[in-house]
Scaffold this motif. Structure first.
Motif, PDB file in Angstrom:
ATOM      1  N   ILE A 246     -25.712 -41.133 -89.166  1.00 15.47           N
ATOM      2  CA  ILE A 246     -25.474 -42.492 -89.065  1.00 15.47           C
ATOM      3  C   ILE A 246     -26.122 -43.354 -90.413  1.00 15.47           C
ATOM      4  O   ILE A 246     -26.039 -44.483 -90.622  1.00 15.47           O
ATOM      5  CB  ILE A 246     -25.692 -43.300 -87.797  1.00 15.47           C
ATOM      6  CG1 ILE A 246     -24.822 -44.382 -87.894  1.00 15.47           C
ATOM      7  CG2 ILE A 246     -27.004 -43.569 -87.760  1.00 15.47           C
ATOM      8  CD1 ILE A 246     -24.635 -45.011 -86.375  1.00 15.47           C
ATOM      9  N   GLY A 247     -26.974 -42.811 -91.109  1.00 14.67           N
ATOM     10  CA  GLY A 247     -27.648 -43.413 -92.220  1.00 14.67           C
ATOM     11  C   GLY A 247     -28.855 -44.299 -91.549  1.00 14.67           C
ATOM     12  O   GLY A 247     -29.531 -43.925 -90.900  1.00 14.67           O
ATOM     13  N   ASP A 248     -28.700 -45.663 -92.202  1.00 11.19           N
ATOM     14  CA  ASP A 248     -29.662 -46.398 -91.750  1.00 11.19           C
ATOM     15  C   ASP A 248     -29.063 -47.494 -90.548  1.00 11.19           C
ATOM     16  O   ASP A 248     -29.767 -48.739 -90.323  1.00 11.19           O
ATOM     17  CB  ASP A 248     -30.148 -47.522 -93.031  1.00 11.19           C
ATOM     18  CG  ASP A 248     -28.975 -48.032 -93.546  1.00 11.19           C
ATOM     19  OD1 ASP A 248     -27.710 -47.789 -92.976  1.00 11.19           O
ATOM     20  OD2 ASP A 248     -29.377 -48.875 -94.678  1.00 11.19           O
ATOM     21  N   MET A 249     -28.149 -47.102 -89.976  1.00 14.73           N
ATOM     22  CA  MET A 249     -27.833 -47.912 -88.772  1.00 14.73           C
ATOM     23  C   MET A 249     -28.253 -47.831 -87.721  1.00 14.73           C
ATOM     24  O   MET A 249     -29.048 -46.514 -87.653  1.00 14.73           O
ATOM     25  CB  MET A 249     -26.238 -47.987 -88.838  1.00 14.73           C
ATOM     26  CG  MET A 249     -25.406 -48.229 -90.007  1.00 14.73           C
ATOM     27  SD  MET A 249     -23.657 -48.045 -90.036  1.00 14.73           S
ATOM     28  CE  MET A 249     -23.134 -49.261 -88.629  1.00 14.73           C
ATOM     29  N   ALA A 250     -27.922 -48.319 -86.507  1.00 14.23           N
ATOM     30  CA  ALA A 250     -28.582 -48.108 -85.236  1.00 14.23           C
ATOM     31  C   ALA A 250     -27.433 -48.020 -84.169  1.00 14.23           C
ATOM     32  O   ALA A 250     -26.715 -48.912 -84.042  1.00 14.23           O
ATOM     33  CB  ALA A 250     -29.588 -49.032 -84.819  1.00 14.23           C
TER      34      ALA A 250
END
Length: 290
Positions: A246-250
């Motif tokens: 998801i990369g830098d997302m939460a």
């Protein structure tokens, strides 16, 4: 070692039923997934991509794949004492992106904290070390994993000595054989073997139990299943938040449509005190979809 044994199924009458019941419990509820931190459509796409190796019927909703993951976690712990997946990216697939690859427990070996997987090569079995960074282990709380593994082993022993076993019947001409006594003894042993997880064996070994006790065992089994559901969703959330996913997302994955463990325990207490009817327990927490 030139061959590997794939046990395929838990094996035995009781052990197979137990695995099937873990796979079927979700049908009693409107079970689904919700996502926090991202658009619901995006969250569903991420989970569906991760679990597509479990998709045997081309399901379109991630919420339908999650119960398959839960039953896989339960069965693997019963069979092997652990459940391990491999997180990897398959760019050549129809749905490129990270996915969780199934690692059959019979093909794995753990040594000094490292996992090795068996490979057939030139008629021999070789073991390749799996990179720790790509492995995802679905753990269960407390001693639940050990309990599941122990229950399966004990049930297999009992299955091997079921009433009417041909060898026992043949020997009965000399030693004597009381079918009823044999059946009663094995029923008692099966009830004790499954006490910690609450499984009622579809009442196969609780014929002489009261309806209240049968319902109590069903509540205990629901509690065991919900513990696996919660632990699985927590690990799935951790996987979804991996930088490669998801990369830098939460993203937070939450299971909906099922009772909480606190609700199950509250109904169990009410059952013991006699302040709630069996029908109400059945309608509210055991089979609300009916």
């Amino acid at each position: 070692m030139n061959t590997l044994k794939d046990p395929a199924l838990p094996g035995g009458f009781y052990a197979t039923m137990l695995s099937q019941d873990f796979s079927h419990l979700h049908y009693a509820y409107d079970m689904d997934l919700e996502y926090e931190g991202v658009d619901p459509k995006r969250g569903s796409e991420i989970v569906r991509c991760l679990l597509r190796e479990l998709d045997r019927h081309e399901r379109t909703r991630a919420g339908e794949l999650f119960p398959v993951l839960v039953s896989t976690v339960a069965t693997d712990h019963m069979m092997y004492g652990r459940c391990v997946f491999e997180l990897f990216r398959d760019e050549g697939a129809d749905f490129p992106g990270p996915r969780l690859g199934v690692l059959p427990g019979w093909s794995l070996r753990r040594k000094r904290g490292q996992y090795f997987q068996a490979l057939h090569r030139e008629g021999r079995v070789e073991w390749r070390q799996l990179p720790a960074t790509s492995l995802v282990e679905f753990r269960l709380p407390g001693r639940l994993g050990k309990d599941l593994y122990s229950v399966r082993r004990r049930l297999q022993v009992l299955d091997a000595h079921r009433p009417g076993d041909l060898a026992m019947v043949a020997r009965s001409r000399v030693t004597g054989y009381d079918f009823s006594a044999h059946r009663k003894l094995l029923d008692e042993m099966a009830a004790r073997a499954t006490r910690r997880i609450g499984w009622h064996g579809r009442d196969a070994y609780l014929e002489r139990a009261t309806n209240s006790y049968r319902t109590y065992r069903q509540l205990r089994f629901r509690r065991t299943w919900l513990m696996i559901v919660n632990a699985t969703s927590e690990t799935l959330t951790r996987v979804c938040n991996h930088p490669d996913v998801i990369g830098d997302m939460a993203l937070q994955v939450r299971v909906t449509g099922v009772p909480t463990i606190a609700e199950i325990e509250r109904h169990a207490d009410a059952l013991i005190s006699g302040s709630i009817s069996l029908d109400e327990i059945f309608r509210s927490v055991l089979h609300p979809r009916r």
